[in-house]
Scaffold this active site. Structure first.
Site, PDB file in Angstrom:
ATOM      1  CB  ALA A  74      -0.905   0.005   1.231  1.00  0.00           C
ATOM      2  CB  SER A  75       1.646   3.791  -2.005  1.00  0.00           C
ATOM      3  OG  SER A  75       2.395   4.975  -2.089  1.00  0.00           O
ATOM      4  CB  ALA A  80       4.667   5.817   5.439  1.00  0.00           C
ATOM      5  CE  LYS A 126       2.566   3.950   8.166  1.00  0.00           C
ATOM      6  NZ  LYS A 126       1.419   4.157   9.096  1.00  0.00           N
ATOM      7  CG  ASP A 185      -7.243   7.489  10.648  1.00  0.00           C
ATOM      8  OD1 ASP A 185      -8.275   7.979  10.150  1.00  0.00           O
ATOM      9  OD2 ASP A 185      -6.194   7.337   9.998  1.00  0.00           O
ATOM     10  CB  VAL A 206       2.816  -0.850   3.937  1.00  0.00           C
ATOM     11  CG1 VAL A 206       2.925  -2.228   4.587  1.00  0.00           C
ATOM     12  CG2 VAL A 206       2.427   0.195   4.972  1.00  0.00           C
TER      13      VAL A 206
END
Length: 554
Positions: A131-132, A136, A152, A287, A138
Protein backbone atom coordinates in the site's frame (compact mmCIF):
# COMPACT_ATOMS: atom_id res chain seq x y z
CA UNK A 1 14.84 32.02 -3.43
CA UNK A 2 12.40 30.59 -0.88
CA UNK A 3 10.08 33.55 -1.45
CA UNK A 4 10.19 32.99 -5.23
CA UNK A 5 9.35 29.29 -4.86
CA UNK A 6 6.46 30.15 -2.54
CA UNK A 7 5.17 32.77 -4.98
CA UNK A 8 5.29 30.27 -7.86
CA UNK A 9 3.51 27.66 -5.73
CA UNK A 10 0.85 30.22 -4.80
CA UNK A 11 0.32 31.07 -8.47
CA UNK A 12 -0.10 27.37 -9.27
CA UNK A 13 -2.67 27.03 -6.46
CA UNK A 14 -4.59 30.03 -7.79
CA UNK A 15 -4.59 28.50 -11.27
CA UNK A 16 -5.94 25.19 -9.95
CA UNK A 17 -8.61 27.01 -7.92
CA UNK A 18 -9.72 28.95 -11.00
CA UNK A 19 -9.78 25.84 -13.18
CA UNK A 20 -12.07 24.10 -10.67
CA UNK A 21 -14.52 26.99 -10.55
CA UNK A 22 -13.23 28.44 -7.28
CA UNK A 23 -11.84 31.61 -8.85
CA UNK A 24 -14.22 33.68 -6.74
CA UNK A 25 -12.07 32.67 -3.74
CA UNK A 26 -8.98 33.90 -5.58
CA UNK A 27 -10.42 37.28 -6.47
CA UNK A 28 -11.74 37.88 -2.97
CA UNK A 29 -8.20 38.04 -1.61
CA UNK A 30 -6.59 41.39 -0.87
CA UNK A 31 -3.95 40.80 -3.56
CA UNK A 32 -6.35 40.19 -6.47
CA UNK A 33 -9.40 42.22 -5.41
CA UNK A 34 -8.37 45.35 -7.38
CA UNK A 35 -8.28 43.29 -10.60
CA UNK A 36 -11.32 41.11 -9.87
CA UNK A 37 -12.94 42.33 -13.12
CA UNK A 38 -10.33 40.25 -15.00
CA UNK A 39 -12.18 37.00 -14.25
CA UNK A 40 -15.01 38.12 -16.54
CA UNK A 41 -12.50 38.27 -19.41
CA UNK A 42 -11.15 34.76 -18.85
CA UNK A 43 -12.21 32.18 -21.49
CA UNK A 44 -13.32 29.51 -18.96
CA UNK A 45 -15.66 32.05 -17.36
CA UNK A 46 -17.56 32.44 -20.67
CA UNK A 47 -17.93 28.75 -21.45
CA UNK A 48 -18.14 27.32 -17.95
CA UNK A 49 -20.67 24.53 -17.63
CA UNK A 50 -19.45 23.11 -14.32
CA UNK A 51 -22.44 21.54 -12.56
CA UNK A 52 -20.43 20.12 -9.68
CA UNK A 53 -21.34 21.14 -6.13
CA UNK A 54 -18.98 23.43 -4.22
CA UNK A 55 -17.92 20.54 -2.00
CA UNK A 56 -17.00 18.39 -5.00
CA UNK A 57 -15.03 21.23 -6.59
CA UNK A 58 -13.08 21.78 -3.36
CA UNK A 59 -12.34 18.06 -3.10
CA UNK A 60 -11.09 17.88 -6.70
CA UNK A 61 -8.91 20.94 -6.12
CA UNK A 62 -7.21 19.36 -3.09
CA UNK A 63 -6.65 16.11 -4.99
CA UNK A 64 -5.02 18.04 -7.84
CA UNK A 65 -2.77 20.03 -5.48
CA UNK A 66 -1.14 16.89 -4.13
CA UNK A 67 -0.90 14.51 -1.15
CA UNK A 68 -0.22 17.12 1.54
CA UNK A 69 -3.36 19.03 0.60
CA UNK A 70 -5.29 15.75 0.41
CA UNK A 71 -4.19 14.94 3.94
CA UNK A 72 -5.17 18.43 5.04
CA UNK A 73 -8.62 17.94 3.48
CA UNK A 74 -9.03 14.61 5.29
CA UNK A 75 -8.27 16.20 8.65
CA UNK A 76 -10.37 19.26 7.82
CA UNK A 77 -13.32 16.93 7.12
CA UNK A 78 -13.32 16.00 10.81
CA UNK A 79 -13.91 19.63 11.81
CA UNK A 80 -17.66 19.57 11.30
CA UNK A 81 -17.89 22.24 13.94
CA UNK A 82 -16.27 24.59 11.42
CA UNK A 83 -17.52 23.42 8.01
CA UNK A 84 -20.94 23.25 6.35
CA UNK A 85 -22.18 19.66 6.15
CA UNK A 86 -22.05 19.45 2.33
CA UNK A 87 -18.34 20.37 2.25
CA UNK A 88 -17.45 18.14 5.21
CA UNK A 89 -19.23 15.15 3.60
CA UNK A 90 -17.39 15.69 0.31
CA UNK A 91 -13.98 16.07 1.97
CA UNK A 92 -14.58 12.85 3.89
CA UNK A 93 -14.48 11.05 0.52
CA UNK A 94 -10.88 12.07 -0.17
CA UNK A 95 -8.88 8.96 -0.97
CA UNK A 96 -5.21 8.81 -0.01
CA UNK A 97 -4.14 6.90 -3.13
CA UNK A 98 -0.64 8.13 -3.89
CA UNK A 99 1.78 6.64 -6.46
CA UNK A 100 4.47 4.54 -4.71
CA UNK A 101 8.09 5.62 -4.58
CA UNK A 102 10.77 3.26 -5.99
CA UNK A 103 11.84 0.13 -4.13
CA UNK A 104 15.47 1.32 -4.25
CA UNK A 105 14.59 4.43 -2.23
CA UNK A 106 12.67 2.36 0.33
CA UNK A 107 15.70 0.08 0.75
CA UNK A 108 18.04 3.07 1.14
CA UNK A 109 15.87 4.55 3.92
CA UNK A 110 15.70 1.18 5.73
CA UNK A 111 19.45 0.62 5.51
CA UNK A 112 20.23 4.17 6.66
CA UNK A 113 17.86 3.88 9.65
CA UNK A 114 18.86 0.36 10.73
CA UNK A 115 22.51 0.39 9.72
CA UNK A 116 22.51 -2.93 7.86
CA UNK A 117 21.74 -4.18 4.34
CA UNK A 118 18.14 -5.23 3.76
CA UNK A 119 19.36 -8.77 2.96
CA UNK A 120 20.79 -9.11 6.48
CA UNK A 121 17.69 -7.66 8.16
CA UNK A 122 15.09 -9.77 6.33
CA UNK A 123 14.98 -13.24 4.84
CA UNK A 124 12.66 -11.80 2.17
CA UNK A 125 11.73 -8.23 1.27
CA UNK A 126 9.02 -7.80 -1.36
CA UNK A 127 9.84 -5.21 -3.99
CA UNK A 128 6.28 -4.08 -4.79
CA UNK A 129 4.59 -2.13 -1.99
CA UNK A 130 1.44 -3.51 -0.42
CA UNK A 131 0.00 0.00 0.00
CA UNK A 132 1.08 3.59 -0.59
CA UNK A 133 -0.15 6.74 1.16
CA UNK A 134 0.85 10.37 1.44
CA UNK A 135 3.14 9.89 4.45
CA UNK A 136 4.54 6.38 4.02
CA UNK A 137 4.25 3.14 2.10
CA UNK A 138 4.14 -0.46 3.26
CA UNK A 139 6.12 -3.48 2.03
CA UNK A 140 5.68 -7.11 3.05
CA UNK A 141 8.70 -9.06 4.28
CA UNK A 142 9.78 -12.12 6.24
CA UNK A 143 12.10 -12.23 9.25
CA UNK A 144 14.90 -14.80 9.49
CA UNK A 145 12.87 -16.75 12.07
CA UNK A 146 10.07 -17.20 9.51
CA UNK A 147 7.61 -14.61 10.85
CA UNK A 148 5.69 -12.63 8.24
CA UNK A 149 5.83 -8.86 8.82
CA UNK A 150 5.02 -5.56 7.17
CA UNK A 151 7.63 -2.80 6.84
CA UNK A 152 6.31 0.77 6.90
CA UNK A 153 8.71 3.33 5.41
CA UNK A 154 8.31 7.13 5.55
CA UNK A 155 8.45 8.80 2.13
CA UNK A 156 11.83 10.29 1.14
CA UNK A 157 12.15 14.07 1.60
CA UNK A 158 8.55 14.21 2.81
CA UNK A 159 9.41 16.47 5.74
CA UNK A 160 10.77 19.26 3.53
CA UNK A 161 7.73 18.96 1.24
CA UNK A 162 5.41 19.18 4.21
CA UNK A 163 7.27 22.17 5.65
CA UNK A 164 7.03 23.99 2.31
CA UNK A 165 3.28 23.42 1.96
CA UNK A 166 2.63 24.12 5.64
CA UNK A 167 4.31 27.51 5.31
CA UNK A 168 2.01 28.23 2.39
CA UNK A 169 -1.04 27.01 4.28
CA UNK A 170 -0.17 29.34 7.18
CA UNK A 171 0.09 32.22 4.67
CA UNK A 172 -3.28 31.37 3.10
CA UNK A 173 -4.88 30.96 6.54
CA UNK A 174 -3.57 34.37 7.57
CA UNK A 175 -5.05 35.95 4.44
CA UNK A 176 -8.37 34.17 5.02
CA UNK A 177 -8.51 35.32 8.63
CA UNK A 178 -7.77 38.89 7.57
CA UNK A 179 -9.97 39.30 4.49
CA UNK A 180 -12.64 36.56 4.59
CA UNK A 181 -15.93 37.40 6.31
CA UNK A 182 -16.02 34.17 8.35
CA UNK A 183 -12.25 33.95 8.72
CA UNK A 184 -11.97 35.07 12.32
CA UNK A 185 -14.87 32.91 13.49
CA UNK A 186 -13.44 29.74 11.90
CA UNK A 187 -9.86 30.29 13.21
CA UNK A 188 -8.08 29.02 10.04
CA UNK A 189 -4.60 29.49 11.51
CA UNK A 190 -5.53 27.34 14.49
CA UNK A 191 -6.84 24.66 12.11
CA UNK A 192 -3.54 24.70 10.19
CA UNK A 193 -1.60 24.53 13.49
CA UNK A 194 -3.62 21.48 14.49
CA UNK A 195 -2.85 19.89 11.12
CA UNK A 196 0.83 20.76 11.58
CA UNK A 197 0.95 18.89 14.90
CA UNK A 198 -1.02 15.89 13.59
CA UNK A 199 1.01 15.35 10.45
CA UNK A 200 4.35 15.81 12.24
CA UNK A 201 3.29 13.21 14.80
CA UNK A 202 2.47 10.82 11.94
CA UNK A 203 6.00 11.23 10.57
CA UNK A 204 7.43 9.69 13.76
CA UNK A 205 6.91 5.93 13.40
CA UNK A 206 8.36 5.31 16.87
CA UNK A 207 5.37 7.23 18.24
CA UNK A 208 2.96 5.15 16.14
CA UNK A 209 4.66 1.93 17.27
CA UNK A 210 4.34 2.97 20.93
CA UNK A 211 0.63 3.67 20.41
CA UNK A 212 0.16 0.25 18.81
CA UNK A 213 1.90 -1.45 21.75
CA UNK A 214 -0.26 0.41 24.27
CA UNK A 215 -3.48 -0.51 22.46
CA UNK A 216 -2.32 -4.13 22.14
CA UNK A 217 -1.67 -4.27 25.89
CA UNK A 218 -5.08 -2.76 26.63
CA UNK A 219 -6.82 -5.48 24.60
CA UNK A 220 -4.57 -8.39 25.51
CA UNK A 221 -6.66 -11.57 25.47
CA UNK A 222 -9.70 -9.77 24.06
CA UNK A 223 -12.14 -11.71 21.88
CA UNK A 224 -13.35 -8.46 20.29
CA UNK A 225 -10.18 -6.76 19.02
CA UNK A 226 -6.72 -7.89 17.97
CA UNK A 227 -3.78 -5.49 17.58
CA UNK A 228 -0.67 -6.73 15.70
CA UNK A 229 2.65 -6.88 17.54
CA UNK A 230 5.42 -4.36 16.91
CA UNK A 231 8.90 -5.77 16.22
CA UNK A 232 10.88 -3.22 18.22
CA UNK A 233 14.46 -4.25 17.26
CA UNK A 234 13.76 -3.11 13.67
CA UNK A 235 11.70 0.00 14.42
CA UNK A 236 13.01 3.56 14.10
CA UNK A 237 11.57 7.03 13.38
CA UNK A 238 11.51 6.36 9.62
CA UNK A 239 10.89 2.59 9.66
CA UNK A 240 8.41 0.41 11.54
CA UNK A 241 8.22 -3.37 11.41
CA UNK A 242 5.01 -5.02 12.59
CA UNK A 243 3.35 -8.41 12.55
CA UNK A 244 1.50 -9.06 9.28
CA UNK A 245 -2.18 -9.74 9.86
CA UNK A 246 -4.62 -11.76 7.79
CA UNK A 247 -8.26 -10.75 7.65
CA UNK A 248 -11.10 -9.53 5.47
CA UNK A 249 -11.55 -5.75 4.99
CA UNK A 250 -14.57 -4.72 7.03
CA UNK A 251 -16.05 -3.01 3.98
CA UNK A 252 -16.16 -6.26 1.98
CA UNK A 253 -19.69 -7.19 3.06
CA UNK A 254 -20.09 -10.04 0.55
CA UNK A 255 -16.89 -11.77 1.69
CA UNK A 256 -17.89 -11.43 5.35
CA UNK A 257 -21.34 -12.81 4.61
CA UNK A 258 -19.79 -15.79 2.79
CA UNK A 259 -17.76 -16.53 5.96
CA UNK A 260 -20.96 -16.66 8.04
CA UNK A 261 -20.10 -13.60 10.14
CA UNK A 262 -22.83 -12.49 12.58
CA UNK A 263 -23.28 -8.87 11.46
CA UNK A 264 -25.41 -7.85 14.43
CA UNK A 265 -22.78 -9.09 16.87
CA UNK A 266 -20.00 -7.54 14.78
CA UNK A 267 -21.70 -4.12 14.77
CA UNK A 268 -22.35 -4.18 18.53
CA UNK A 269 -18.77 -5.29 19.22
CA UNK A 270 -17.51 -2.26 17.29
CA UNK A 271 -19.55 0.05 19.53
CA UNK A 272 -18.38 -1.72 22.71
CA UNK A 273 -14.73 -1.54 21.58
CA UNK A 274 -15.07 2.21 21.05
CA UNK A 275 -16.60 2.90 24.47
CA UNK A 276 -14.10 0.56 26.14
CA UNK A 277 -11.21 2.52 24.63
CA UNK A 278 -12.73 5.87 25.59
CA UNK A 279 -13.99 5.18 29.12
CA UNK A 280 -12.05 2.19 30.44
CA UNK A 281 -8.63 2.88 28.90
CA UNK A 282 -8.82 6.60 28.10
CA UNK A 283 -6.87 5.83 24.90
CA UNK A 284 -8.70 5.41 21.61
CA UNK A 285 -7.88 4.78 17.96
CA UNK A 286 -8.98 8.03 16.29
CA UNK A 287 -8.70 6.91 12.65
CA UNK A 288 -11.14 4.01 12.54
CA UNK A 289 -12.22 4.28 8.91
CA UNK A 290 -12.96 1.02 6.98
CA UNK A 291 -9.48 0.95 5.40
CA UNK A 292 -7.91 0.46 8.86
CA UNK A 293 -10.20 -2.34 10.07
CA UNK A 294 -10.19 -6.03 9.19
CA UNK A 295 -12.19 -9.00 10.46
CA UNK A 296 -10.96 -12.51 11.33
CA UNK A 297 -13.09 -15.55 10.35
CA UNK A 298 -14.02 -15.82 14.05
CA UNK A 299 -15.60 -12.36 13.90
CA UNK A 300 -12.87 -10.59 15.87
CA UNK A 301 -11.77 -7.16 14.65
CA UNK A 302 -8.16 -6.37 13.69
CA UNK A 303 -6.98 -2.74 13.80
CA UNK A 304 -4.04 -1.24 11.88
CA UNK A 305 -2.52 2.25 11.38
CA UNK A 306 -2.06 3.90 14.77
CA UNK A 307 -0.81 7.30 13.63
CA UNK A 308 -3.73 9.21 15.19
CA UNK A 309 -4.73 8.34 18.75
CA UNK A 310 -6.96 10.25 21.16
CA UNK A 311 -7.09 10.67 24.92
CA UNK A 312 -9.45 12.38 27.37
CA UNK A 313 -8.87 13.74 30.84
CA UNK A 314 -10.80 12.14 33.72
CA UNK A 315 -12.94 15.28 33.86
CA UNK A 316 -13.73 15.03 30.14
CA UNK A 317 -14.64 11.35 30.54
CA UNK A 318 -16.96 12.07 33.44
CA UNK A 319 -18.69 15.03 31.82
CA UNK A 320 -19.00 13.26 28.48
CA UNK A 321 -20.58 10.17 30.04
CA UNK A 322 -22.87 12.43 32.08
CA UNK A 323 -23.88 14.28 28.92
CA UNK A 324 -24.72 11.06 27.09
CA UNK A 325 -26.80 9.72 29.98
CA UNK A 326 -28.58 13.05 30.38
CA UNK A 327 -29.45 12.90 26.69
CA UNK A 328 -30.83 9.37 27.11
CA UNK A 329 -33.12 10.76 29.82
CA UNK A 330 -33.84 14.04 27.94
CA UNK A 331 -32.53 15.95 30.94
CA UNK A 332 -31.45 19.05 29.01
CA UNK A 333 -30.99 21.05 32.20
CA UNK A 334 -28.27 18.62 33.28
CA UNK A 335 -26.63 18.80 29.84
CA UNK A 336 -26.46 22.59 30.12
CA UNK A 337 -25.11 22.44 33.69
CA UNK A 338 -22.42 19.92 32.71
CA UNK A 339 -21.20 22.19 29.92
CA UNK A 340 -20.81 25.07 32.35
CA UNK A 341 -19.22 22.92 35.08
CA UNK A 342 -16.71 21.44 32.65
CA UNK A 343 -15.63 24.87 31.41
CA UNK A 344 -16.63 24.05 27.82
CA UNK A 345 -18.77 27.21 27.81
CA UNK A 346 -18.13 30.42 29.83
CA UNK A 347 -19.16 30.24 33.47
CA UNK A 348 -21.43 33.29 33.08
CA UNK A 349 -23.61 31.43 30.55
CA UNK A 350 -27.29 31.52 31.50
CA UNK A 351 -28.17 27.87 32.05
CA UNK A 352 -31.88 28.44 31.33
CA UNK A 353 -31.16 29.90 27.88
CA UNK A 354 -28.66 27.15 27.08
CA UNK A 355 -31.15 24.48 28.20
CA UNK A 356 -33.88 25.97 25.98
CA UNK A 357 -31.55 26.01 22.96
CA UNK A 358 -30.57 22.37 23.47
CA UNK A 359 -34.22 21.34 23.89
CA UNK A 360 -35.19 23.13 20.67
CA UNK A 361 -32.59 21.21 18.69
CA UNK A 362 -32.96 17.79 20.31
CA UNK A 363 -36.68 17.29 20.88
CA UNK A 364 -37.47 16.85 17.15
CA UNK A 365 -34.68 14.28 16.93
CA UNK A 366 -36.06 12.19 19.79
CA UNK A 367 -39.49 11.97 18.17
CA UNK A 368 -38.02 9.33 15.86
CA UNK A 369 -37.30 5.71 16.84
CA UNK A 370 -34.00 5.41 18.72
CA UNK A 371 -32.48 3.14 16.07
CA UNK A 372 -33.00 5.91 13.49
CA UNK A 373 -31.15 8.52 15.58
CA UNK A 374 -27.47 9.09 14.85
CA UNK A 375 -25.47 9.24 18.07
CA UNK A 376 -22.67 11.10 16.30
CA UNK A 377 -24.98 13.67 14.75
CA UNK A 378 -26.64 14.36 18.11
CA UNK A 379 -23.17 15.10 19.49
CA UNK A 380 -22.49 17.28 16.44
CA UNK A 381 -25.72 19.26 16.92
CA UNK A 382 -24.84 19.70 20.57
CA UNK A 383 -21.49 21.24 19.62
CA UNK A 384 -23.18 23.50 17.07
CA UNK A 385 -25.64 24.78 19.68
CA UNK A 386 -22.87 25.23 22.25
CA UNK A 387 -20.87 27.26 19.72
CA UNK A 388 -23.62 29.90 19.82
CA UNK A 389 -22.84 30.24 23.52
CA UNK A 390 -19.10 30.77 22.83
CA UNK A 391 -18.10 27.17 23.44
CA UNK A 392 -14.35 26.75 22.99
CA UNK A 393 -13.49 24.06 20.45
CA UNK A 394 -12.10 21.06 22.34
CA UNK A 395 -9.59 19.23 20.04
CA UNK A 396 -9.91 15.97 21.99
CA UNK A 397 -13.71 16.07 21.62
CA UNK A 398 -13.45 16.76 17.88
CA UNK A 399 -11.33 13.62 17.50
CA UNK A 400 -13.85 11.71 19.59
CA UNK A 401 -16.77 12.97 17.51
CA UNK A 402 -15.01 12.02 14.27
CA UNK A 403 -14.29 8.51 15.58
CA UNK A 404 -17.83 8.08 16.85
CA UNK A 405 -19.23 9.06 13.44
CA UNK A 406 -16.90 6.52 11.79
CA UNK A 407 -17.88 3.76 14.22
CA UNK A 408 -21.59 4.47 13.95
CA UNK A 409 -21.46 4.63 10.15
CA UNK A 410 -19.53 1.37 10.01
CA UNK A 411 -21.90 -0.31 12.47
CA UNK A 412 -24.98 0.64 10.48
CA UNK A 413 -23.32 -0.43 7.24
CA UNK A 414 -22.88 -3.88 8.79
CA UNK A 415 -26.25 -3.98 10.57
CA UNK A 416 -28.74 -1.27 9.49
CA UNK A 417 -30.97 -1.83 12.54
CA UNK A 418 -28.12 -1.12 14.97
CA UNK A 419 -29.44 0.80 17.98
CA UNK A 420 -26.27 2.44 19.18
CA UNK A 421 -28.11 4.01 22.12
CA UNK A 422 -29.26 0.63 23.42
CA UNK A 423 -25.73 -0.77 23.09
CA UNK A 424 -24.03 2.22 24.71
CA UNK A 425 -26.40 3.04 27.58
CA UNK A 426 -25.67 -0.01 29.83
CA UNK A 427 -21.93 0.52 29.29
CA UNK A 428 -22.13 4.20 30.30
CA UNK A 429 -24.35 3.49 33.32
CA UNK A 430 -21.95 0.80 34.53
CA UNK A 431 -18.96 3.12 34.05
CA UNK A 432 -20.66 5.96 35.92
CA UNK A 433 -21.57 3.65 38.82
CA UNK A 434 -17.91 2.66 39.14
CA UNK A 435 -16.85 6.29 39.56
CA UNK A 436 -18.64 6.70 42.89
CA UNK A 437 -19.08 4.70 46.11
CA UNK A 438 -17.04 1.81 47.49
CA UNK A 439 -15.83 0.59 44.08
CA UNK A 440 -14.27 3.95 43.36
CA UNK A 441 -12.73 4.15 46.85
CA UNK A 442 -11.34 0.61 46.59
CA UNK A 443 -9.78 1.35 43.20
CA UNK A 444 -8.28 4.59 44.54
CA UNK A 445 -6.93 2.70 47.56
CA UNK A 446 -5.16 0.18 45.34
CA UNK A 447 -3.79 2.94 43.14
CA UNK A 448 -2.48 5.04 46.07
CA UNK A 449 -1.44 2.19 48.39
CA UNK A 450 2.29 2.34 47.49
CA UNK A 451 2.42 6.09 48.16
CA UNK A 452 0.47 5.72 51.41
CA UNK A 453 2.77 2.87 52.52
CA UNK A 454 5.75 5.16 51.86
CA UNK A 455 4.24 7.95 54.03
CA UNK A 456 3.11 5.65 56.88
CA UNK A 457 6.51 5.53 58.67
CA UNK A 458 6.46 9.34 58.91
CA UNK A 459 3.32 9.37 61.11
CA UNK A 460 5.14 8.76 64.46
CA UNK A 461 7.51 11.66 63.72
CA UNK A 462 4.59 13.95 62.87
CA UNK A 463 2.83 12.88 66.05
CA UNK A 464 5.96 13.59 68.14
CA UNK A 465 6.30 17.05 66.56
CA UNK A 466 2.68 17.91 67.37
CA UNK A 467 3.07 16.77 71.00
CA UNK A 468 6.34 18.71 71.43
CA UNK A 469 4.78 21.89 70.09
CA UNK A 470 1.75 21.49 72.36
CA UNK A 471 3.93 20.88 75.47
CA UNK A 472 6.07 23.91 74.74
CA UNK A 473 2.98 26.08 74.26
CA UNK A 474 1.51 24.79 77.55
CA UNK A 475 4.70 25.71 79.44
CA UNK A 476 4.58 29.16 77.92
CA UNK A 477 0.93 29.55 78.98
CA UNK A 478 1.73 28.53 82.62
CA UNK A 479 4.63 30.98 82.75
CA UNK A 480 2.48 33.95 81.75
CA UNK A 481 -0.52 32.79 83.80
CA UNK A 482 -3.13 35.34 82.74
CA UNK A 483 -6.65 34.55 81.67
CA UNK A 484 -6.13 35.21 77.96
CA UNK A 485 -3.17 32.86 77.80
CA UNK A 486 -5.14 30.27 79.78
CA UNK A 487 -7.77 30.30 77.03
CA UNK A 488 -5.01 29.94 74.44
CA UNK A 489 -3.59 27.03 76.45
CA UNK A 490 -6.96 25.33 76.49
CA UNK A 491 -7.38 25.81 72.71
CA UNK A 492 -3.90 24.43 72.07
CA UNK A 493 -4.61 21.39 74.25
CA UNK A 494 -7.89 20.85 72.42
CA UNK A 495 -6.12 21.16 69.04
CA UNK A 496 -3.42 18.78 70.25
CA UNK A 497 -5.96 16.10 71.12
CA UNK A 498 -7.80 16.62 67.84
CA UNK A 499 -4.56 16.35 65.87
CA UNK A 500 -3.53 13.28 67.85
CA UNK A 501 -6.84 11.56 67.09
CA UNK A 502 -6.70 12.65 63.45
CA UNK A 503 -3.19 11.26 62.97
CA UNK A 504 -3.94 7.96 64.70
CA UNK A 505 -7.30 7.68 62.93
CA UNK A 506 -5.69 8.40 59.54
CA UNK A 507 -3.13 5.72 60.34
CA UNK A 508 -5.97 3.23 60.87
CA UNK A 509 -7.61 4.21 57.58
CA UNK A 510 -4.37 4.14 55.56
CA UNK A 511 -3.19 0.85 57.11
CA UNK A 512 -6.55 -0.78 56.47
CA UNK A 513 -6.56 0.49 52.87
CA UNK A 514 -3.05 -0.87 52.24
CA UNK A 515 -4.07 -4.26 53.66
CA UNK A 516 -7.19 -4.21 51.49
CA UNK A 517 -5.20 -3.29 48.38
CA UNK A 518 -2.58 -6.03 48.76
CA UNK A 519 -4.55 -8.81 50.46
CA UNK A 520 -5.94 -11.90 48.74
CA UNK A 521 -9.54 -10.97 47.79
CA UNK A 522 -10.60 -14.61 48.18
CA UNK A 523 -9.59 -14.78 51.85
CA UNK A 524 -12.58 -15.24 54.16
CA UNK A 525 -13.38 -15.15 57.87
CA UNK A 526 -16.42 -16.28 59.81
CA UNK A 527 -17.97 -12.92 58.96
CA UNK A 528 -17.16 -12.94 55.23
CA UNK A 529 -14.52 -11.35 53.01
CA UNK A 530 -11.43 -10.83 55.20
CA UNK A 531 -9.73 -7.89 53.37
CA UNK A 532 -13.04 -6.06 53.03
CA UNK A 533 -13.88 -6.68 56.70
CA UNK A 534 -10.41 -5.44 57.75
CA UNK A 535 -10.81 -2.30 55.68
CA UNK A 536 -14.32 -1.61 57.01
CA UNK A 537 -13.35 -2.11 60.69
CA UNK A 538 -10.08 -0.19 60.37
CA UNK A 539 -11.73 2.58 58.41
CA UNK A 540 -14.64 2.77 60.85
CA UNK A 541 -12.27 2.98 63.83
CA UNK A 542 -10.21 5.62 62.08
CA UNK A 543 -13.22 7.76 61.21
CA UNK A 544 -14.55 7.50 64.78
CA UNK A 545 -11.21 8.76 66.10
CA UNK A 546 -11.00 11.54 63.52
CA UNK A 547 -14.50 12.90 64.01
CA UNK A 548 -14.93 12.40 67.77
CA UNK A 549 -13.96 15.99 68.63
CA UNK A 550 -13.12 16.71 72.30
CA UNK A 551 -15.87 18.49 74.20
CA UNK A 552 -15.46 21.71 76.18
CA UNK A 553 -14.60 19.91 79.36
CA UNK A 554 -12.13 17.43 77.93
Amino acid sequence: MTGLRQALRLMHINFVLARNGLDDLVFRTHLFRPVSFVRYLLPWHWFRRDTRSRGERIRCTLEELGPIFVKFGQILSTRRDLLPDDIADELAQLQDNVPPFPDSEARAIIEKSLGKPVGELFARFDQSPLASASIAQVHTAQLHDGREVIVKVVRPNIKSTIRRDLALLYTLAGLAERYWTDGRRLHPREVVAEYDKTIMDELDLMREAASASQLRRNFSGSEQLYVPEVHWPLTRRDVMVMERISGTPVGDIDALRAQGIDFERLAKNGVEIFFTQVFRDNFFHADMHPGNIFVEPSGRYIAVDFGIMGTLSEEDQRYLAGNFLAFFQRDYRRVAELHVESGWVPEDTRVEEFEAAIRTVCEPIFERPLKDISFGHVLLRLFQVARRFNMEVQPQLVLLQKTLLNIEGLGRQLYPDLDLWETAKPFLERWMSEQVGFRSFGRAAKKNAPEWAEKLPELPGLLHAFLSQATEAERHAKHNGNETLEKIRWEIRRAQRRNFRAIVGSGFVISASIIYAYADPTAVTMLGNAPLLTWMLGGLGGFVLIFSWPSRGS
